[in-house]
Write a protein that holds these residues in place. Structure first.
Motif, PDB file in Angstrom:
ATOM      1  N   UNK A   5       1.150  14.440  10.158  1.00  0.00           N
ATOM      2  CA  UNK A   5      -0.161  13.599  10.407  1.00  0.00           C
ATOM      3  C   UNK A   5      -0.390  12.309   9.502  1.00  0.00           C
ATOM      4  N   UNK A   6       0.153  12.428   8.307  1.00  0.00           N
ATOM      5  CA  UNK A   6       0.011  11.372   7.307  1.00  0.00           C
ATOM      6  C   UNK A   6       1.017  10.332   7.961  1.00  0.00           C
ATOM      7  N   UNK A   7       2.110  10.523   8.322  1.00  0.00           N
ATOM      8  CA  UNK A   7       3.061   9.432   8.914  1.00  0.00           C
ATOM      9  C   UNK A   7       2.587   8.833  10.430  1.00  0.00           C
ATOM     10  N   UNK A   8       1.983   9.709  11.156  1.00  0.00           N
ATOM     11  CA  UNK A   8       1.172   9.209  12.587  1.00  0.00           C
ATOM     12  C   UNK A   8       0.203   8.242  11.872  1.00  0.00           C
ATOM     13  N   UNK A   9      -0.784   8.639  11.055  1.00  0.00           N
ATOM     14  CA  UNK A   9      -1.708   7.725  10.819  1.00  0.00           C
ATOM     15  C   UNK A   9      -1.099   6.412  10.117  1.00  0.00           C
ATOM     16  N   UNK A  24      11.853   4.050   5.820  1.00  0.00           N
ATOM     17  CA  UNK A  24      11.232   3.975   7.026  1.00  0.00           C
ATOM     18  C   UNK A  24      11.139   3.034   7.821  1.00  0.00           C
ATOM     19  N   UNK A  25      10.806   3.439   9.087  1.00  0.00           N
ATOM     20  CA  UNK A  25      10.724   2.185  10.343  1.00  0.00           C
ATOM     21  C   UNK A  25       9.313   2.596  10.820  1.00  0.00           C
ATOM     22  N   UNK A  26       8.833   1.150  11.097  1.00  0.00           N
ATOM     23  CA  UNK A  26       7.300   1.329  11.467  1.00  0.00           C
ATOM     24  C   UNK A  26       6.976   1.006  12.948  1.00  0.00           C
ATOM     25  N   UNK A  27       5.988   1.512  13.407  1.00  0.00           N
ATOM     26  CA  UNK A  27       5.814   1.308  14.871  1.00  0.00           C
ATOM     27  C   UNK A  27       4.994  -0.305  14.727  1.00  0.00           C
ATOM     28  N   UNK A  28       4.927  -1.034  15.636  1.00  0.00           N
ATOM     29  CA  UNK A  28       4.267  -2.356  15.726  1.00  0.00           C
ATOM     30  C   UNK A  28       2.705  -2.477  15.265  1.00  0.00           C
ATOM     31  N   UNK A  32       0.964  -1.269  -0.022  1.00  0.00           N
ATOM     32  CA  UNK A  32       0.151  -0.091   0.073  1.00  0.00           C
ATOM     33  C   UNK A  32       0.801   1.142  -0.022  1.00  0.00           C
ATOM     34  N   UNK A  33       0.450   2.399  -0.582  1.00  0.00           N
ATOM     35  CA  UNK A  33       1.208   3.517  -0.535  1.00  0.00           C
ATOM     36  C   UNK A  33       0.160   4.812  -0.501  1.00  0.00           C
ATOM     37  N   UNK A  34       0.731   5.964   0.040  1.00  0.00           N
ATOM     38  CA  UNK A  34      -0.178   7.099   0.380  1.00  0.00           C
ATOM     39  C   UNK A  34       0.842   8.061  -0.386  1.00  0.00           C
ATOM     40  N   UNK A  35       0.237   9.262  -1.250  1.00  0.00           N
ATOM     41  CA  UNK A  35       0.784  10.354  -1.600  1.00  0.00           C
ATOM     42  C   UNK A  35      -0.131  11.442  -1.535  1.00  0.00           C
ATOM     43  N   UNK A  36       0.527  12.621  -1.414  1.00  0.00           N
ATOM     44  CA  UNK A  36      -0.324  13.909  -1.402  1.00  0.00           C
ATOM     45  C   UNK A  36       0.486  14.741  -1.869  1.00  0.00           C
ATOM     46  N   UNK A  37      -0.225  15.832  -2.521  1.00  0.00           N
ATOM     47  CA  UNK A  37       0.414  16.976  -3.226  1.00  0.00           C
ATOM     48  C   UNK A  37      -0.364  18.171  -2.710  1.00  0.00           C
TER      49      UNK A  37
END
Length: 148
Positions: free
Chosen positions: A25-29, A137-141, A1-6
């Protein structure tokens, strides 16, 4: 999955924290590790501040105001951010070195280079400058994207 915004932002100091909050906000979510999110948000802040300070050109918003553009991609284990403006561009030495020299000016660009895994400074003749940088990137559990 990916997310992008401009987003197109007015070339005003008040736009810089807006871009930073959008990214955070994007990265937290998505569940990105907070340390990585912080590094990228500082790098984005520096790139946006540079566009606000140096990125002037012909008005490119409907009301004649000047703007700069921020695009962020979170794709797999990498985040890529691009900040483009309509100013005069970078000095040739900055573009050639890929990592700016630490001088009186340009410390923000140096900071971006230190915080990101890869950075590129390029000019678009007659259309301004682009700073692009990416970081693994590193991810939270409990992340939404890191687990897939």
């Amino acid at each position: 999955m990916s997310i992008w915004w401009s987003v197109h932002l007015r070339r005003e100091a008040a736009s810089v924290p807006l871009a930073r909050r959008l990214l955070l906000g994007t990265m937290e979510t998505a569940g990105v590790d907070p340390d990585i999110s912080f590094d990228l948000s500082v790098a984005l802040t520096e790139a946006c501040a540079n566009a606000v300070e140096h990125g002037g050109g012909a008005g490119d918003l409907p009301d004649g105001a000047e703007a700069y553009h921020v695009t962020a991609y979170l794709d797999g284990d990498r985040c890529r951010i691009e900040v483009a403006d309509s100013g005069p561009g970078f000095p040739a030495a900055t573009v050639a070195r890929r990592r700016p020299a630490l001088a009186e000016h340009g410390r923000g660009l140096h900071l971006i280079a230190e915080l990101a895994d890869h950075v590129r400074f390029r000019n678009r003749p007659g259309r301004g400058a682009v700073v692009s940088f990416d970081k693994m990137l590193k991810w939270r559990d409990d992340s939404l994207l890191g687990a897939v």
